[in-house]
Design a protein around this motif. Sequence first.
Motif, mmCIF file in Angstrom:
data_model
loop_
_atom_site.group_PDB
_atom_site.id
_atom_site.type_symbol
_atom_site.label_atom_id
_atom_site.label_comp_id
_atom_site.label_asym_id
_atom_site.label_seq_id
_atom_site.Cartn_x
_atom_site.Cartn_y
_atom_site.Cartn_z
ATOM 1 N N CYS A 17 0.841 -1.332 -0.054
ATOM 2 C CA CYS A 17 0.001 0.165 -0.125
ATOM 3 C C CYS A 17 0.796 1.157 0.116
ATOM 4 N N THR B 59 -14.791 -12.075 4.691
ATOM 5 C CA THR B 59 -13.325 -11.695 4.275
ATOM 6 C C THR B 59 -12.319 -11.351 5.313
ATOM 7 N N LYS C 25 -7.721 -4.150 10.345
ATOM 8 C CA LYS C 25 -8.467 -4.856 9.459
ATOM 9 C C LYS C 25 -7.786 -6.277 9.291
ATOM 10 N N PHE D 148 -7.565 -9.732 7.585
ATOM 11 C CA PHE D 148 -7.898 -10.582 6.557
ATOM 12 C C PHE D 148 -8.254 -12.104 6.704
ATOM 13 N N SER E 234 -8.346 -10.503 -1.470
ATOM 14 C CA SER E 234 -9.097 -9.274 -0.914
ATOM 15 C C SER E 234 -7.721 -8.281 -0.295
ATOM 16 N N TYR E 235 -7.003 -8.764 0.358
ATOM 17 C CA TYR E 235 -5.756 -7.850 0.934
ATOM 18 C C TYR E 235 -4.986 -7.412 -0.269
ATOM 19 N N ILE F 92 -5.982 -6.764 -3.400
ATOM 20 C CA ILE F 92 -6.677 -5.892 -4.026
ATOM 21 C C ILE F 92 -6.700 -4.620 -3.223
ATOM 22 N N GLU F 93 -7.006 -4.857 -2.033
ATOM 23 C CA GLU F 93 -7.239 -3.370 -1.216
ATOM 24 C C GLU F 93 -5.950 -2.646 -1.225
ATOM 25 N N CYS F 94 -4.981 -3.379 -0.982
ATOM 26 C CA CYS F 94 -3.576 -2.561 -1.158
ATOM 27 C C CYS F 94 -3.352 -1.773 -2.518
ATOM 28 N N VAL G 119 -5.880 -0.910 -4.531
ATOM 29 C CA VAL G 119 -6.583 0.476 -4.635
ATOM 30 C C VAL G 119 -6.297 1.537 -3.786
ATOM 31 N N LEU G 120 -5.646 1.432 -2.566
ATOM 32 C CA LEU G 120 -5.390 2.314 -1.549
ATOM 33 C C LEU G 120 -4.069 2.988 -2.170
ATOM 34 N N THR H 258 -5.119 5.326 -5.228
ATOM 35 C CA THR H 258 -6.340 5.998 -5.120
ATOM 36 C C THR H 258 -5.985 7.177 -4.284
#
Length: 124
Positions: A5, A37, A55, A57, A67-68, A70-72, A74-75, A78
């Motif tokens: 991230c 998740t 959070k 996972f 999910s981990y 993907i979230e990293c 995106v963060l 973004t």
Amino acid sequence: HTAPCHDEKKLKRVSYKDILKATNWFSLVHTISSTCTGSVYVGRFKFDRRLVAIKVFNVSEPTGSDSYFIECEVLRNTRHRNIMRPVTLCSTLDSENHEFKALVFKFMVNGSLDRWLHSLSSTM
């Protein structure tokens, strides 16, 4: 796998043991929310007395590890004033040598964005 991230050189290192202690061994009392998740806990680390939201996972689920990452991703890509950046992350093995992944955020005293959005839309 994707990049982390943030630049890892700037992040405070936290271990599985640090997260375990901060959440009082993932106590239900410290649980903010839980889904298939993962779960979000409130806690504080010994080295920093401020409250954090952790959070964790559920990597035992087929999509947990994805999910981990993907979230990293995106963060990392973004930029928006209403999206919180993680304070740090933890990607390691737990005490039983199972994969463990978590993101650590500043704790929002006034609740989650989700709660504010849903409470505002229900009053309109």
